[in-house]
Design a protein around this motif. Sequence first.
Motif, mmCIF file in Angstrom:
data_model
loop_
_atom_site.group_PDB
_atom_site.id
_atom_site.type_symbol
_atom_site.label_atom_id
_atom_site.label_comp_id
_atom_site.label_asym_id
_atom_site.label_seq_id
_atom_site.Cartn_x
_atom_site.Cartn_y
_atom_site.Cartn_z
ATOM 1 N N UNK A 119 0.740 -1.131 -0.086
ATOM 2 C CA UNK A 119 -0.044 0.021 -0.056
ATOM 3 C C UNK A 119 0.883 1.393 0.090
ATOM 4 N N UNK A 120 2.234 1.196 0.044
ATOM 5 C CA UNK A 120 2.958 2.390 0.029
ATOM 6 C C UNK A 120 4.191 2.169 -0.741
ATOM 7 N N UNK A 121 4.086 2.800 -1.995
ATOM 8 C CA UNK A 121 5.250 2.517 -2.849
ATOM 9 C C UNK A 121 5.744 3.651 -2.776
ATOM 10 N N UNK A 122 7.373 3.461 -2.825
ATOM 11 C CA UNK A 122 8.187 4.459 -2.559
ATOM 12 C C UNK A 122 9.222 4.654 -3.801
ATOM 13 N N UNK A 149 1.531 6.574 -3.370
ATOM 14 C CA UNK A 149 2.836 6.852 -4.054
ATOM 15 C C UNK A 149 3.469 7.908 -3.457
ATOM 16 N N UNK A 150 4.974 7.642 -3.042
ATOM 17 C CA UNK A 150 5.692 8.539 -2.691
ATOM 18 C C UNK A 150 7.027 8.811 -3.350
ATOM 19 N N UNK A 151 6.882 9.923 -3.918
ATOM 20 C CA UNK A 151 8.037 10.265 -4.759
ATOM 21 C C UNK A 151 9.155 11.303 -4.283
ATOM 22 N N UNK A 152 10.408 11.077 -4.148
ATOM 23 C CA UNK A 152 11.323 11.796 -3.841
ATOM 24 C C UNK A 152 12.288 12.156 -4.912
ATOM 25 N N UNK A 176 2.206 19.172 -8.694
ATOM 26 C CA UNK A 176 2.458 17.747 -8.610
ATOM 27 C C UNK A 176 3.140 17.741 -7.081
ATOM 28 N N UNK A 177 2.635 16.772 -6.178
ATOM 29 C CA UNK A 177 3.021 16.706 -5.064
ATOM 30 C C UNK A 177 4.442 15.623 -4.911
ATOM 31 N N UNK A 178 5.474 16.155 -4.971
ATOM 32 C CA UNK A 178 6.816 15.208 -4.734
ATOM 33 C C UNK A 178 7.701 15.841 -3.578
#
Lengths: 324, 162
Positions: A119-122, A149-152, A176-178
């Motif tokens: 449920x949490x993709x990084x 979705x967690x994008x850094x 876009x939220x990164x």
Amino acid sequence: MPRISTKTIHEAYKINPFLPLLLPECRTISQAKLELKWINQEFAKTAPDHYTLQKNIKKACIQRFHHIPLQYILKSQPFGSLNIKCQPCVLIPRWETEEWVMDLIQSIKNGKQSLESKNQISIVDLCTGSGCIALLLKRELSKILNSNLNVKAVDCSDSAIDLVNRNKLESSEDPIDIEVLKFDILQSNNIDSILSNQKIDILTCNPPYIPKSDFQRDVTKSVKLFEPKLALIGDKEFYSNLLEKWIPHINSFVYEVGNIDQVKFVKDYISNDNTLNKIWTVGSKYDSNKQCRVVYGYVNSPNSSSYDISKIFSNFGTVIHPSK
Amino acid sequence: MMWRLQRNFSALTINLIKKNKLPPRPKFNEQLETECTESFMHGGRGPGGQKINKSNSKVQLKHIPTGIVVECQETRSRDQNRKIAREKMALAIERFRNGIEVNGEVISEREKAVQEWHRQSKKSKYKKSKQKYEEHQELKKQKELEQLKKDEEILKSIFQQN
């Protein structure tokens, strides 16, 4: 490169007096016409009247004559569905990068069931520059995947960080939220701040990959003169950084490469390491110009788990080192 | 009498084309997608990547069963170029399959309708301007007549006084 004939210059002048200024970069009249059209379109959006528009176009053509990249003059470059802002001191996104990122998105779309069990993709993008890879992945994947979705995006240059923050807001209609982090991955040993106690699912990177010996010979003038050397010159340090520091913390990686040696370097390191060669699969991907462009790898997860990253990469490229 | 009837009849048979009821634009469907091969050309071989900064991208679509090839490099965006190339391909296939020959040129049904619409709208524009002109002339004449009548009346009154 051959000199442009006077005949061509005259012909160009007859069509439009600004056209000869574009010839050194475009080489042919048809290309120059196209570029003049783009300059015209872009400046027509903002110019208040005809006189300033013509003045701006003339200025842009003269800048182009001095080999300033078109994207720095127009201040943007389309990248997938985004319109990435560009500014000096930050690398301009290339079409090759766009191509493999679009392919990666398509591959993830095809194998999305295997990812969605988590449920949490990084996703982490190193050496992000203008932020194009991270932003496009976030925008397109949030449409496809149901999971969080967690994008850094990580970069070491201040101007790149500024630009990513600008692109977050301006590159598409809605922001876009990164997460943007300033971090020098080669100098610092402490990568925990990026990891945040979680394994990274996909690590992408477009590192500087032009060896110093090739720089004078192969690189075109406009790139050599105006794009940041920090984002261009490098050989294997980012690939060894990947193999030494990041590999225990990631499930897959996608790195852009400049030549086949860099692919071999990654492949040899993994196949010679007794623990890594059992769980890692390495592959390479060519671009439509038939050049080696990407090296990727993924861990083979145990058969029982529903989370399986290898499904994503089944059609992405050709495998050069299958896991044992 | 006969002549008049014929003329009226021919005027009735013109089939009027409305802009919102044109034949549909040919669509690029999934079946065509599987029949086409797509290739990208960026001009010149060589190392590419970070070494070269190309701002143009050309998309070439080839439809294998018919051998039709279309290209597009109108915009800077590869995404846009791909969309435009697909539209072009759909049109080219429509022309190939259900084309109509007009003045030695093969065009699709929609294009013919659009041409006809332009012709008709031009005609109707001409008619309208002519009508307007005539109305204006009539108004002018009436005004002149009124003026004349007024003048006459004034003259009459002067004579009667005398």
